[in-house]
Enzyme design. Sequence first.
Site, short mmCIF file in Angstrom:
data_model
loop_
_atom_site.label_atom_id
_atom_site.label_comp_id
_atom_site.label_asym_id
_atom_site.label_seq_id
_atom_site.Cartn_x
_atom_site.Cartn_y
_atom_site.Cartn_z
N SER A 179 0.84 -1.13 -0.05
CA SER A 179 -0.03 0.08 0.01
C SER A 179 0.77 1.10 0.13
CB SER A 179 -0.77 0.01 1.32
OG SER A 179 -1.51 1.28 1.28
N TYR B 212 -2.50 -1.57 10.41
CA TYR B 212 -2.26 -1.49 8.94
C TYR B 212 -1.11 -1.13 8.34
CZ TYR B 212 -3.90 -1.18 4.14
OH TYR B 212 -3.96 -1.00 2.49
#
Length: 319
Positions: free
Chosen positions: A165, A177
Amino acid sequence: MWLYAVVLLAVLWVLGWLWRDSLLVGKISEKFVFVTGCDSGFGNLLCKRLDRQGFRVLAGCLTQKGADDLQRSSGPNLKTVLLDVTDSASVQRAVEWVQGEVGERGLWGLVNNAGRSVPMGPTEWMRMEDFHSTLRVNMLGVIETTLGFLPLLKRARGRVVNVASVLGRLAANGGGYCISKFGVEAFSDCLRRDIHYFGIKVSIIEPGFFRTAVTSLEPIERELHRLWEQLSPEVRESYGEKYFDKYIKIQRFVMNTFCDPDLSKVTDCMEHALKAKFPRTRYSAGWDAKVGWIPFSYAPAFIIDSMLNTVLPRPAQSA
Protein backbone atom coordinates in the site's frame (compact mmCIF):
# COMPACT_ATOMS: atom_id res chain seq x y z
CA MET A 1 26.06 20.17 -28.22
CA TRP A 2 26.41 18.27 -24.97
CA LEU A 3 22.83 19.16 -24.07
CA TYR A 4 21.53 17.63 -27.32
CA ALA A 5 23.55 14.48 -26.67
CA VAL A 6 22.17 14.15 -23.14
CA VAL A 7 18.57 14.67 -24.35
CA LEU A 8 19.07 12.12 -27.13
CA LEU A 9 20.44 9.54 -24.71
CA ALA A 10 17.53 10.18 -22.33
CA VAL A 11 14.99 9.71 -25.13
CA LEU A 12 16.68 6.49 -26.30
CA TRP A 13 16.74 5.20 -22.71
CA VAL A 14 13.01 5.88 -22.28
CA LEU A 15 12.17 4.21 -25.60
CA GLY A 16 14.32 1.21 -24.67
CA TRP A 17 12.63 0.95 -21.26
CA LEU A 18 9.17 1.13 -22.80
CA TRP A 19 10.04 -1.58 -25.32
CA ARG A 20 11.50 -3.84 -22.63
CA ASP A 21 8.49 -3.19 -20.39
CA SER A 22 6.11 -4.28 -23.17
CA LEU A 23 7.65 -7.73 -23.70
CA LEU A 24 5.34 -10.54 -22.55
CA VAL A 25 5.80 -14.20 -21.67
CA GLY A 26 4.23 -16.92 -23.81
CA LYS A 27 2.12 -20.06 -23.26
CA ILE A 28 -0.27 -18.34 -20.86
CA SER A 29 -2.75 -21.22 -21.12
CA GLU A 30 -0.20 -23.50 -19.43
CA LYS A 31 0.48 -21.18 -16.49
CA PHE A 32 -1.17 -21.55 -13.08
CA VAL A 33 -1.74 -18.53 -10.84
CA PHE A 34 -2.90 -18.70 -7.21
CA VAL A 35 -4.58 -15.59 -5.77
CA THR A 36 -5.57 -15.00 -2.14
CA GLY A 37 -8.45 -12.82 -0.94
CA CYS A 38 -10.75 -13.42 -3.92
CA ASP A 39 -14.18 -12.96 -2.32
CA SER A 40 -14.32 -9.33 -3.49
CA GLY A 41 -12.23 -6.35 -4.53
CA PHE A 42 -8.90 -6.58 -6.33
CA GLY A 43 -8.55 -10.36 -6.00
CA ASN A 44 -12.01 -11.07 -7.35
CA LEU A 45 -11.56 -8.81 -10.37
CA LEU A 46 -8.05 -10.12 -11.05
CA CYS A 47 -9.22 -13.74 -11.13
CA LYS A 48 -11.96 -12.95 -13.64
CA ARG A 49 -9.59 -11.04 -15.89
CA LEU A 50 -6.86 -13.69 -15.76
CA ASP A 51 -9.46 -16.36 -16.49
CA ARG A 52 -10.64 -14.50 -19.59
CA GLN A 53 -7.03 -14.20 -20.79
CA GLY A 54 -6.46 -17.96 -20.57
CA PHE A 55 -4.53 -18.40 -17.33
CA ARG A 56 -5.26 -21.42 -15.14
CA VAL A 57 -6.60 -19.53 -12.15
CA LEU A 58 -6.67 -20.96 -8.62
CA ALA A 59 -8.57 -18.67 -6.27
CA GLY A 60 -8.37 -18.69 -2.49
CA CYS A 61 -11.60 -17.40 -0.90
CA LEU A 62 -12.33 -16.85 2.78
CA THR A 63 -16.03 -17.80 2.54
CA GLN A 64 -17.98 -20.47 0.67
CA LYS A 65 -20.34 -17.80 -0.67
CA GLY A 66 -17.40 -15.86 -2.11
CA ALA A 67 -16.05 -19.02 -3.73
CA ASP A 68 -19.45 -19.99 -5.18
CA ASP A 69 -20.12 -16.50 -6.57
CA LEU A 70 -16.71 -16.34 -8.22
CA GLN A 71 -17.04 -19.83 -9.66
CA ARG A 72 -20.45 -19.02 -11.19
CA SER A 73 -19.11 -15.89 -12.91
CA SER A 74 -16.01 -17.54 -14.37
CA GLY A 75 -15.01 -20.23 -16.86
CA PRO A 76 -14.02 -23.86 -16.32
CA ASN A 77 -10.30 -23.02 -16.02
CA LEU A 78 -10.91 -21.17 -12.74
CA LYS A 79 -11.08 -23.24 -9.57
CA THR A 80 -11.61 -22.12 -5.99
CA VAL A 81 -10.51 -23.28 -2.55
CA LEU A 82 -11.34 -22.00 0.92
CA LEU A 83 -8.37 -20.23 2.50
CA ASP A 84 -7.89 -18.39 5.79
CA VAL A 85 -4.35 -16.98 5.70
CA THR A 86 -4.33 -16.65 9.50
CA ASP A 87 -4.81 -20.43 9.92
CA SER A 88 -1.67 -22.51 9.31
CA ALA A 89 -3.70 -25.66 8.68
CA SER A 90 -5.82 -23.84 6.08
CA VAL A 91 -2.69 -22.57 4.32
CA GLN A 92 -1.19 -26.07 4.27
CA ARG A 93 -4.41 -27.56 2.83
CA ALA A 94 -4.37 -24.92 0.09
CA VAL A 95 -0.73 -25.70 -0.73
CA GLU A 96 -1.51 -29.42 -1.03
CA TRP A 97 -4.58 -28.73 -3.18
CA VAL A 98 -2.60 -26.45 -5.51
CA GLN A 99 0.18 -29.03 -5.75
CA GLY A 100 -2.37 -31.57 -6.95
CA GLU A 101 -3.63 -29.10 -9.57
CA VAL A 102 -0.28 -27.96 -11.00
CA GLY A 103 1.70 -31.21 -10.80
CA GLU A 104 5.22 -31.08 -12.18
CA ARG A 105 4.56 -27.81 -14.01
CA GLY A 106 4.73 -25.87 -10.77
CA LEU A 107 3.07 -22.57 -9.91
CA TRP A 108 3.71 -19.62 -12.20
CA GLY A 109 2.24 -16.90 -10.01
CA LEU A 110 1.35 -16.27 -6.38
CA VAL A 111 -0.63 -13.09 -5.69
CA ASN A 112 -0.81 -12.28 -1.98
CA ASN A 113 -3.84 -10.05 -2.02
CA ALA A 114 -5.80 -10.94 1.15
CA GLY A 115 -5.91 -8.09 3.63
CA ARG A 116 -7.85 -6.06 6.17
CA SER A 117 -7.66 -2.44 7.36
CA VAL A 118 -9.50 -2.28 10.67
CA PRO A 119 -9.06 -1.38 13.37
CA MET A 120 -7.29 1.86 12.55
CA GLY A 121 -7.19 5.01 14.64
CA PRO A 122 -5.04 6.84 17.18
CA THR A 123 -2.31 4.57 18.53
CA GLU A 124 -3.21 5.07 22.18
CA TRP A 125 -6.69 3.71 21.51
CA MET A 126 -5.33 0.31 20.45
CA ARG A 127 -4.84 -2.84 22.48
CA MET A 128 -2.33 -5.53 21.52
CA GLU A 129 -5.05 -7.73 20.01
CA ASP A 130 -6.03 -4.85 17.72
CA PHE A 131 -2.51 -4.90 16.27
CA HIS A 132 -2.37 -8.70 16.13
CA SER A 133 -5.66 -9.05 14.23
CA THR A 134 -4.35 -6.96 11.34
CA LEU A 135 -0.76 -8.21 11.37
CA ARG A 136 -1.92 -11.84 11.24
CA VAL A 137 -3.67 -11.21 7.93
CA ASN A 138 -1.66 -8.51 6.19
CA MET A 139 1.90 -9.49 7.13
CA LEU A 140 2.20 -12.90 8.79
CA GLY A 141 -0.38 -14.34 6.38
CA VAL A 142 1.68 -13.11 3.43
CA ILE A 143 4.86 -14.61 4.86
CA GLU A 144 3.37 -18.01 5.69
CA THR A 145 1.54 -18.32 2.38
CA THR A 146 4.67 -17.40 0.43
CA LEU A 147 6.86 -19.85 2.29
CA GLY A 148 4.32 -22.61 1.72
CA PHE A 149 4.20 -22.07 -2.04
CA LEU A 150 7.90 -21.41 -2.67
CA PRO A 151 8.74 -25.01 -3.72
CA LEU A 152 6.03 -24.88 -6.40
CA LEU A 153 7.17 -21.42 -7.53
CA LYS A 154 10.78 -22.62 -7.82
CA ARG A 155 9.62 -25.47 -10.02
CA ALA A 156 8.06 -23.04 -12.50
CA ARG A 157 10.60 -20.21 -12.02
CA GLY A 158 7.55 -18.08 -11.37
CA ARG A 159 6.45 -14.79 -9.80
CA VAL A 160 5.41 -13.53 -6.38
CA VAL A 161 3.15 -10.46 -6.38
CA ASN A 162 2.61 -8.92 -2.94
CA VAL A 163 -0.02 -6.26 -2.37
CA ALA A 164 1.33 -3.58 -0.06
CA SER A 165 0.00 0.00 0.00
CA VAL A 166 1.04 3.62 -0.23
CA LEU A 167 0.62 3.48 3.55
CA GLY A 168 3.54 1.05 3.53
CA ARG A 169 5.65 3.96 2.30
CA LEU A 170 4.15 6.75 4.41
CA ALA A 171 2.40 5.98 7.71
CA ALA A 172 -0.67 8.18 8.12
CA ASN A 173 -2.68 6.56 10.92
CA GLY A 174 -2.32 4.33 13.95
CA GLY A 175 -3.20 0.67 14.24
CA GLY A 176 -1.75 -2.38 12.54
CA TYR A 177 -2.43 -1.48 8.89
CA CYS A 178 0.54 0.81 8.18
CA ILE A 179 2.84 -1.39 10.26
CA SER A 180 1.77 -4.48 8.32
CA LYS A 181 2.26 -2.83 4.94
CA PHE A 182 5.73 -1.58 5.86
CA GLY A 183 6.40 -5.20 6.84
CA VAL A 184 5.19 -6.47 3.45
CA GLU A 185 7.55 -4.02 1.73
CA ALA A 186 10.52 -5.23 3.78
CA PHE A 187 9.63 -8.91 3.41
CA SER A 188 9.25 -8.53 -0.35
CA ASP A 189 12.60 -6.78 -0.71
CA CYS A 190 14.37 -9.47 1.31
CA LEU A 191 12.57 -12.25 -0.55
CA ARG A 192 13.43 -10.78 -3.96
CA ARG A 193 17.14 -10.65 -3.13
CA ASP A 194 17.16 -14.13 -1.59
CA ILE A 195 15.40 -16.09 -4.34
CA HIS A 196 16.36 -14.40 -7.60
CA TYR A 197 18.98 -17.13 -8.01
CA PHE A 198 16.12 -19.55 -8.72
CA GLY A 199 14.59 -17.41 -11.45
CA ILE A 200 11.71 -16.19 -9.26
CA LYS A 201 10.75 -12.53 -9.58
CA VAL A 202 9.05 -10.58 -6.79
CA SER A 203 6.89 -7.51 -7.38
CA ILE A 204 5.21 -5.14 -4.94
CA ILE A 205 1.87 -3.46 -5.70
CA GLU A 206 1.39 -0.12 -3.90
CA PRO A 207 -2.22 0.98 -4.43
CA GLY A 208 -3.49 4.37 -3.42
CA PHE A 209 -7.02 4.71 -2.05
CA PHE A 210 -9.62 2.57 -3.86
CA ARG A 211 -13.24 1.75 -3.13
CA THR A 212 -13.13 -1.80 -1.76
CA ALA A 213 -14.18 -3.62 1.40
CA VAL A 214 -10.91 -2.45 2.98
CA THR A 215 -11.98 1.21 2.68
CA SER A 216 -15.67 0.66 3.49
CA LEU A 217 -16.83 3.30 5.97
CA GLU A 218 -19.21 1.07 7.92
CA PRO A 219 -16.58 -1.24 9.48
CA ILE A 220 -14.13 1.64 9.92
CA GLU A 221 -16.66 3.68 11.91
CA ARG A 222 -17.89 0.64 13.82
CA GLU A 223 -14.34 -0.16 14.94
CA LEU A 224 -13.64 3.47 15.87
CA HIS A 225 -16.73 3.47 18.11
CA ARG A 226 -15.57 0.20 19.69
CA LEU A 227 -12.10 1.61 20.34
CA TRP A 228 -13.56 4.79 21.82
CA GLU A 229 -15.89 2.89 24.14
CA GLN A 230 -13.11 0.64 25.47
CA LEU A 231 -10.95 3.59 26.53
CA SER A 232 -10.66 4.47 30.19
CA PRO A 233 -12.55 7.62 31.27
CA GLU A 234 -9.22 9.36 31.83
CA VAL A 235 -8.00 8.74 28.27
CA ARG A 236 -11.39 9.66 26.76
CA GLU A 237 -11.37 12.91 28.69
CA SER A 238 -7.85 13.76 27.45
CA TYR A 239 -9.07 13.57 23.83
CA GLY A 240 -12.60 14.86 24.26
CA GLU A 241 -15.84 14.12 22.42
CA LYS A 242 -15.14 16.85 19.84
CA TYR A 243 -11.90 15.11 18.86
CA PHE A 244 -13.74 11.83 18.33
CA ASP A 245 -16.53 13.44 16.30
CA LYS A 246 -14.06 15.31 14.07
CA TYR A 247 -11.93 12.18 13.60
CA ILE A 248 -15.02 10.33 12.30
CA LYS A 249 -15.83 13.23 9.95
CA ILE A 250 -12.28 13.22 8.57
CA GLN A 251 -12.52 9.48 7.84
CA ARG A 252 -15.81 10.05 5.99
CA PHE A 253 -14.32 12.90 3.97
CA VAL A 254 -11.21 10.92 2.99
CA MET A 255 -13.06 7.74 2.01
CA ASN A 256 -15.84 9.55 0.14
CA THR A 257 -13.50 11.97 -1.66
CA PHE A 258 -10.33 10.09 -2.49
CA CYS A 259 -11.32 6.43 -2.99
CA ASP A 260 -11.14 5.57 -6.69
CA PRO A 261 -13.89 3.15 -7.91
CA ASP A 262 -11.76 1.96 -10.87
CA LEU A 263 -10.14 -1.19 -9.46
CA SER A 264 -8.64 -2.05 -12.85
CA LYS A 265 -5.85 0.45 -12.17
CA VAL A 266 -4.61 -2.02 -9.56
CA THR A 267 -5.34 -5.25 -11.43
CA ASP A 268 -3.56 -3.85 -14.51
CA CYS A 269 -0.41 -3.69 -12.38
CA MET A 270 -0.93 -7.22 -11.08
CA GLU A 271 -1.43 -8.55 -14.60
CA HIS A 272 1.73 -6.87 -15.86
CA ALA A 273 3.72 -8.39 -13.00
CA LEU A 274 2.45 -11.83 -14.04
CA LYS A 275 2.69 -11.46 -17.84
CA ALA A 276 5.76 -9.27 -18.45
CA LYS A 277 9.10 -10.85 -19.26
CA PHE A 278 10.68 -8.20 -17.07
CA PRO A 279 8.19 -7.31 -14.31
CA ARG A 280 8.83 -4.17 -12.32
CA THR A 281 9.95 -4.29 -8.70
CA ARG A 282 7.25 -1.81 -7.63
CA TYR A 283 3.97 -0.68 -9.14
CA SER A 284 2.23 2.48 -7.96
CA ALA A 285 -1.49 2.14 -8.68
CA GLY A 286 -3.70 5.24 -8.84
CA TRP A 287 -2.95 8.90 -9.42
CA ASP A 288 -3.00 9.68 -5.70
CA ALA A 289 -0.17 7.17 -5.30
CA LYS A 290 1.85 8.47 -8.26
CA VAL A 291 1.62 12.22 -7.63
CA GLY A 292 0.89 12.30 -3.90
CA TRP A 293 1.73 9.49 -1.51
CA ILE A 294 4.88 8.11 -3.13
CA PRO A 295 6.56 11.50 -3.78
CA PHE A 296 5.59 12.67 -0.28
CA SER A 297 7.22 9.57 1.20
CA TYR A 298 10.60 11.06 0.25
CA ALA A 299 9.88 14.39 1.96
CA PRO A 300 11.48 15.30 5.31
CA ALA A 301 9.51 14.02 8.30
CA PHE A 302 8.77 17.51 9.65
CA ILE A 303 6.96 18.43 6.42
CA ILE A 304 4.71 15.34 6.51
CA ASP A 305 4.11 15.79 10.25
CA SER A 306 3.05 19.39 9.68
CA MET A 307 0.70 18.45 6.83
CA LEU A 308 -1.01 15.67 8.80
CA ASN A 309 -1.21 17.76 11.98
CA THR A 310 -3.00 20.45 9.98
CA VAL A 311 -5.68 17.97 8.91
CA LEU A 312 -6.12 15.91 12.09
CA PRO A 313 -8.00 17.28 15.13
CA ARG A 314 -6.24 18.35 18.34
CA PRO A 315 -7.01 16.52 21.60
CA ALA A 316 -8.79 18.52 24.29
CA GLN A 317 -5.83 18.34 26.66
CA SER A 318 -3.03 18.83 24.11
CA ALA A 319 -0.03 20.90 25.10
